[in-house]
Design a protein around this motif. Structure first.
Motif, PDB file in Angstrom:
ATOM      1  N   GLY A  93      15.577  91.952 -78.503  1.00  0.00           N
ATOM      2  CA  GLY A  93      16.296  92.413 -79.687  1.00  0.00           C
ATOM      3  C   GLY A  93      17.795  92.490 -79.478  1.00  0.00           C
ATOM      4  O   GLY A  93      18.532  92.837 -80.387  1.00  0.00           O
ATOM      5  N   GLU A  94      18.247  92.171 -78.247  1.00  0.00           N
ATOM      6  CA  GLU A  94      19.675  92.332 -77.985  1.00  0.00           C
ATOM      7  C   GLU A  94      20.349  91.068 -77.484  1.00  0.00           C
ATOM      8  O   GLU A  94      21.535  91.081 -77.192  1.00  0.00           O
ATOM      9  CB  GLU A  94      19.872  93.423 -76.934  1.00  0.00           C
ATOM     10  N   SER A 129       6.090  77.246 -83.797  1.00  0.00           N
ATOM     11  CA  SER A 129       5.442  78.543 -83.630  1.00  0.00           C
ATOM     12  C   SER A 129       6.485  79.647 -83.755  1.00  0.00           C
ATOM     13  O   SER A 129       7.646  79.451 -83.454  1.00  0.00           O
ATOM     14  CB  SER A 129       4.812  78.634 -82.247  1.00  0.00           C
ATOM     15  N   SER A 130       6.075  80.801 -84.250  1.00  0.00           N
ATOM     16  CA  SER A 130       7.073  81.860 -84.255  1.00  0.00           C
ATOM     17  C   SER A 130       6.469  83.227 -83.975  1.00  0.00           C
ATOM     18  O   SER A 130       6.205  84.011 -84.860  1.00  0.00           O
ATOM     19  CB  SER A 130       7.881  81.868 -85.551  1.00  0.00           C
ATOM     20  N   ARG A 135      11.229  84.158 -81.972  1.00  0.00           N
ATOM     21  CA  ARG A 135      12.302  84.423 -82.936  1.00  0.00           C
ATOM     22  C   ARG A 135      13.496  85.053 -82.249  1.00  0.00           C
ATOM     23  O   ARG A 135      14.639  84.750 -82.575  1.00  0.00           O
ATOM     24  CB  ARG A 135      11.783  85.320 -84.081  1.00  0.00           C
ATOM     25  N   GLU A 136      13.200  85.895 -81.284  1.00  0.00           N
ATOM     26  CA  GLU A 136      14.262  86.520 -80.503  1.00  0.00           C
ATOM     27  C   GLU A 136      15.089  85.456 -79.771  1.00  0.00           C
ATOM     28  O   GLU A 136      16.324  85.450 -79.790  1.00  0.00           O
ATOM     29  CB  GLU A 136      13.627  87.506 -79.513  1.00  0.00           C
ATOM     30  N   THR A 140      19.077  84.337 -80.286  1.00  0.00           N
ATOM     31  CA  THR A 140      20.027  84.267 -79.180  1.00  0.00           C
ATOM     32  C   THR A 140      20.710  82.905 -79.155  1.00  0.00           C
ATOM     33  O   THR A 140      21.928  82.802 -79.005  1.00  0.00           O
ATOM     34  CB  THR A 140      19.304  84.529 -77.835  1.00  0.00           C
ATOM     35  N   LEU A 141      19.915  81.856 -79.341  1.00  0.00           N
ATOM     36  CA  LEU A 141      20.479  80.510 -79.360  1.00  0.00           C
ATOM     37  C   LEU A 141      21.456  80.346 -80.521  1.00  0.00           C
ATOM     38  O   LEU A 141      22.553  79.803 -80.353  1.00  0.00           O
ATOM     39  CB  LEU A 141      19.375  79.455 -79.464  1.00  0.00           C
ATOM     40  N   MET A 142      21.091  80.832 -81.694  1.00  0.00           N
ATOM     41  CA  MET A 142      21.964  80.684 -82.856  1.00  0.00           C
ATOM     42  C   MET A 142      23.304  81.367 -82.593  1.00  0.00           C
ATOM     43  O   MET A 142      24.357  80.842 -82.929  1.00  0.00           O
ATOM     44  CB  MET A 142      21.324  81.291 -84.118  1.00  0.00           C
ATOM     45  N   GLN A 143      23.222  82.540 -81.962  1.00  0.00           N
ATOM     46  CA  GLN A 143      24.456  83.260 -81.653  1.00  0.00           C
ATOM     47  C   GLN A 143      25.303  82.473 -80.648  1.00  0.00           C
ATOM     48  O   GLN A 143      26.519  82.381 -80.781  1.00  0.00           O
ATOM     49  CB  GLN A 143      24.138  84.649 -81.093  1.00  0.00           C
TER      50      GLN A 143
END
Ligand code: ATP
Length: 270
Positions: A93-94, A129-130, A135-136, A140-143
């Protein structure tokens, strides 16, 4: 900000001459990461954006971290290391917040090198798959991509990613303006092993018959990290036997121990 899960070194003490068998890689790293840090004006004058990041790929223990540290040393940059796989495991989550904080810290400490080890842990090709864990990782990748796109590269922050699994990386990571260059860091060949062994035996007390060239021929497929372990182990054998010089058979025993134990591990895994 102080962030756990991240290692910060003001100026690592690794220099290029402590890296064996990677001359072409050193040249490339100098050109892509060092030059923008040292001479941003060259890029400004010509009117192009300096490269932001490079990706080092190759088997474990071949010197990727060493290369990144040597660049930081050469450019007097702060070395900020994160291990992506630990990030995802420990800070559920972080991940995204931590990525943001790492980039903030780099801006604060610039010039800086951000070294992202095991980047495949957050940058594997997107799966359908999610689970919540997936999703976490996605977030992280998107950030990470957002940070890479967002920061105006003035050349004073260099990003170096490292992976043993280039084949599973999300192509999004490899677009220009993100990781501009891919550099392979392979297992050392015989010549490379010779250089690496010379580096790690340079301060050892060796008997005259201790033959580095021979040792290099007998260590086919062995990584730099294991070659270092072999040198240390050879020294241990000499100490145990009460000698003040390391002899050939110490090295042979060390090869047997280090290479042999790896074979055992593989056996256990299977
Ligand atoms: P990983 O992928 O497992 O993180 P890595 O490629 O980053 O590994 P390093 O951490 O750079 O490997 O190497 C580990 C240690 O092995 C180094 O600190 C160094 O002592 C030794 N070593 C590895 N490669 C070399 C090399 N090319 N020349 C000299 N020493 C090396």
């Amino acid at each position: 900000p102080s962030v756990s899960g991240m290692e910060v070194e003001e100026k690592p003490d690794v220099t290029y001459d402590q890296i064996g068998g990677l001359d072409p890689q050193i040249v490339e790293v100098k050109e892509t990461v060092e030059l923008p840090l040292k001479h941003p004006e060259l890029f400004e004058k010509i009117g192009i954006d300096p490269p932001k990041g490079i990706l080092l790929y190759g088997p474990p223990g071949t010197g990727k971290t060493l290369l990144a540290k040597a660049v930081a040393n050469e450019t007097n940059a702060t070395f900020i290391k994160i291990v992506a796989s630990e990030f995802v495991k420990k800070y559920i989550g972080e991940g995204a917040r931590l990525v943001r904080e790492v980039f903030e810290l780099a801006k604060e400490k610039a010039p800086a090198i951000i070294f992202i080890d095991e980047i495949d842990a957050v940058a594997a090709k997107r799966l359908k798959s999610s689970t919540s864990g997936d999703r976490e990782v996605q977030r992280t990748l998107m950030q990470l991509l957002a940070e890479l796109d967002g920061f105006e590269s003035r050349g004073d922050i260099g990003i170096i990613g490292a992976t043993n699994r280039p084949d599973i990386l999300d192509p999004a990571l490899l677009r220009p303006g993100r990781f501009d260059r891919f550099i392979e860091v392979p297992s050392p060949n015989e010549e490379g092993r010779k250089e690496i062994l010379k580096i790690h035996t340079s301060k050892m007390s060796l008997s005259e018959e201790a033959d580095i060239d021979l040792l290099a021929t007998l260590t086919d497929g062995v990584s730099g990290a294991d070659l270092k372990a072999i040198c240390t182990e050879a020294g241990m054998f000499a100490i145990r036997e009460g000698r003040d010089k390391v002899i050939v058979s110490d090295f042979m025993d060390a090869v047997e121990k280090i290479v042999g134990s790896e074979k055992d591990e593989e056996f256990i895994k299977e």
